[in-house]
Design a protein around this motif. Structure first.
Motif, PDB file in Angstrom:
ATOM      1  N   UNK A   1       0.813  -1.213   0.000  1.00 30.67           N
ATOM      2  CA  UNK A   1       0.000   0.000   0.000  1.00 30.67           C
ATOM      3  C   UNK A   1       0.847   1.263   0.000  1.00 30.67           C
ATOM      4  N   UNK A   2       2.054   1.168   0.537  1.00 32.55           N
ATOM      5  CA  UNK A   2       2.925   2.348   0.574  1.00 32.55           C
ATOM      6  C   UNK A   2       3.329   2.801  -0.821  1.00 32.55           C
ATOM      7  N   UNK A   3       3.204   1.912  -1.800  1.00 27.74           N
ATOM      8  CA  UNK A   3       3.596   2.244  -3.173  1.00 27.74           C
ATOM      9  C   UNK A   3       2.515   3.026  -3.906  1.00 27.74           C
ATOM     10  N   UNK A   4       1.333   3.139  -3.322  1.00 26.68           N
ATOM     11  CA  UNK A   4       0.232   3.869  -3.960  1.00 26.68           C
ATOM     12  C   UNK A   4       0.061   5.205  -3.261  1.00 26.68           C
ATOM     13  N   UNK A   5       0.094   6.268  -4.039  1.00 23.31           N
ATOM     14  CA  UNK A   5      -0.136   7.598  -3.469  1.00 23.31           C
ATOM     15  C   UNK A   5      -1.623   7.759  -3.139  1.00 23.31           C
ATOM     16  N   UNK A   6      -2.058   8.972  -2.968  1.00 26.16           N
ATOM     17  CA  UNK A   6      -3.462   9.253  -2.668  1.00 26.16           C
ATOM     18  C   UNK A   6      -4.372   8.546  -3.659  1.00 26.16           C
ATOM     19  N   UNK A   7      -5.355   7.805  -3.144  1.00 21.16           N
ATOM     20  CA  UNK A   7      -6.288   7.113  -4.024  1.00 21.16           C
ATOM     21  C   UNK A   7      -7.087   8.125  -4.846  1.00 21.16           C
ATOM     22  N   UNK A   8      -7.474   7.709  -6.039  1.00 26.33           N
ATOM     23  CA  UNK A   8      -8.342   8.557  -6.846  1.00 26.33           C
ATOM     24  C   UNK A   8      -9.756   8.572  -6.271  1.00 26.33           C
ATOM     25  N   UNK A   9     -10.281   7.374  -5.997  1.00 23.60           N
ATOM     26  CA  UNK A   9     -11.628   7.286  -5.420  1.00 23.60           C
ATOM     27  C   UNK A   9     -11.735   6.008  -4.597  1.00 23.60           C
ATOM     28  N   UNK A  10     -12.391   6.128  -3.460  1.00 18.33           N
ATOM     29  CA  UNK A  10     -12.661   4.994  -2.572  1.00 18.33           C
ATOM     30  C   UNK A  10     -14.170   4.827  -2.492  1.00 18.33           C
ATOM     31  N   UNK A  11     -14.655   3.603  -2.751  1.00 22.20           N
ATOM     32  CA  UNK A  11     -16.088   3.319  -2.674  1.00 22.20           C
ATOM     33  C   UNK A  11     -16.324   2.371  -1.505  1.00 22.20           C
ATOM     34  N   UNK A  12     -17.082   2.825  -0.538  1.00 17.84           N
ATOM     35  CA  UNK A  12     -17.337   2.061   0.674  1.00 17.84           C
ATOM     36  C   UNK A  12     -18.795   1.634   0.760  1.00 17.84           C
ATOM     37  N   UNK A  13     -19.021   0.519   1.410  1.00 15.26           N
ATOM     38  CA  UNK A  13     -20.364   0.123   1.784  1.00 15.26           C
ATOM     39  C   UNK A  13     -20.581   0.422   3.257  1.00 15.26           C
ATOM     40  N   UNK A  14     -21.711  -0.008   3.760  1.00 10.29           N
ATOM     41  CA  UNK A  14     -22.015   0.181   5.182  1.00 10.29           C
ATOM     42  C   UNK A  14     -22.932  -0.947   5.632  1.00 10.29           C
ATOM     43  N   UNK A  15     -22.577  -1.606   6.725  1.00 11.56           N
ATOM     44  CA  UNK A  15     -23.418  -2.667   7.269  1.00 11.56           C
ATOM     45  C   UNK A  15     -24.541  -2.117   8.128  1.00 11.56           C
ATOM     46  N   UNK A  16     -25.491  -2.967   8.425  1.00  8.94           N
ATOM     47  CA  UNK A  16     -26.604  -2.556   9.276  1.00  8.94           C
ATOM     48  C   UNK A  16     -26.141  -2.189  10.682  1.00  8.94           C
ATOM     49  N   UNK A  17     -24.948  -2.664  11.059  1.00  5.22           N
ATOM     50  CA  UNK A  17     -24.384  -2.316  12.369  1.00  5.22           C
ATOM     51  C   UNK A  17     -23.503  -1.078  12.319  1.00  5.22           C
ATOM     52  N   UNK A  18     -23.469  -0.422  11.153  1.00  6.14           N
ATOM     53  CA  UNK A  18     -22.686   0.800  11.018  1.00  6.14           C
ATOM     54  C   UNK A  18     -21.225   0.569  10.711  1.00  6.14           C
TER      55      UNK A  18
END
Length: 229
Positions: free
Chosen positions: A118-135
């Motif tokens: 992961x250290x080889x990747x600079x700032x991500x272009x876009x991160x897509x997250x989900x969310x569980x019913x427990x938050x």
């Protein structure tokens, strides 16, 4: 935080694909490389299929996951398997994939290996997250022993091993600071139940109770919620 509402998942997928393609294309034009962090589960499968058909210089796109179950890549519960079968196909087949699961026996033993990757990747272009019913989001589960370290903005960690209290399989999850190191975070939600959890998350301030709050309530990285009724 912007909240975009859609009548159904299909309309959401079309809008989300356009948003992501625009961001990836711009990053490729400026930096000659782009990065996309996605999440597993059933919700993004339609989005994955539609995105895989888009014309883009996919050879310059790095795709990885916000979290992963510590199972073999051909296991039915593997997020990597989901991504390879639903996103890294068609036009997107030449994208570069960075797995979170590696050869060590346990997720704890795999932390250092992934830290280096992961250290080889600079700032991500876009991160897509989900969310569980427990938050929870990624594998930052309420009540887990690893949660405080995963939410710690000063930990210096990009990833942590997580042992969920109830969900099966040990996990590897990106930490909050690594997820927030992105040009844009998109939270992808479908259904009335998720809208109710989102409302609770916006009202309270206890990040340990609902970890998604740590994403929604920070001001360093823009957040856009895509929600289908």
């Amino acid at each position: 935080m912007d909240i975009l509402e859609f009548e159904n998942a299909s309309a959401l997928d079309v809008a989300l694909v356009k948003q992501v393609v625009d961001l990836l294309s711009e990053a490729i034009e400026i930096h000659e490389v782009a990065s996309l962090v996605v999440s597993g589960g059933r919700t993004p499968q339609g989005f994955f299929h539609l995105l895989s058909q888009q014309t883009l210089d996919w050879s310059k796109v790095i795709v990885t996951l916000a979290d992963e179950r510590w199972v073999d890549p051909d296991h039915k519960d593997s997020n990597e398997k989901l991504v390879r079968e639903n996103l890294l196909i068609n036009e997107a087949s030449c994208a570069r994939f960075l797995p979170l699961k590696s050869s060590p026996y346990s997720a704890v033993e795999g932390e250092d290996c992934l830290e280096q990757s992961l250290s080889a990747i600079d700032t991500f272009t876009v991160v897509i997250l989900g969310m569980g019913d427990d938050g929870h989001t990624a594998s930052l589960f309420p009540g887990s022993e690893a949660l405080p370290r995963g939410l710690n903005m000063d930990s210096g960690r990009r990833c942590i091993a997580v042992i969920p209290l109830e969900a099966p399989h040990d996990r590897m999850s990106m930490t909050l600071p690594r997820l927030l190191d992105s040009q844009l975070i998109i939270v992808h939600l479908c259904g009335q139940g998720k809208q109710e959890v989102l409302s609770r998350a916006c009202d309270g301030d206890d990040h340990l109770e609902l970890p998604i709050r740590a994403v929604l309530q920070q001001s360093d990285t823009p957040v856009r919620v895509f929600w289908a009724r």
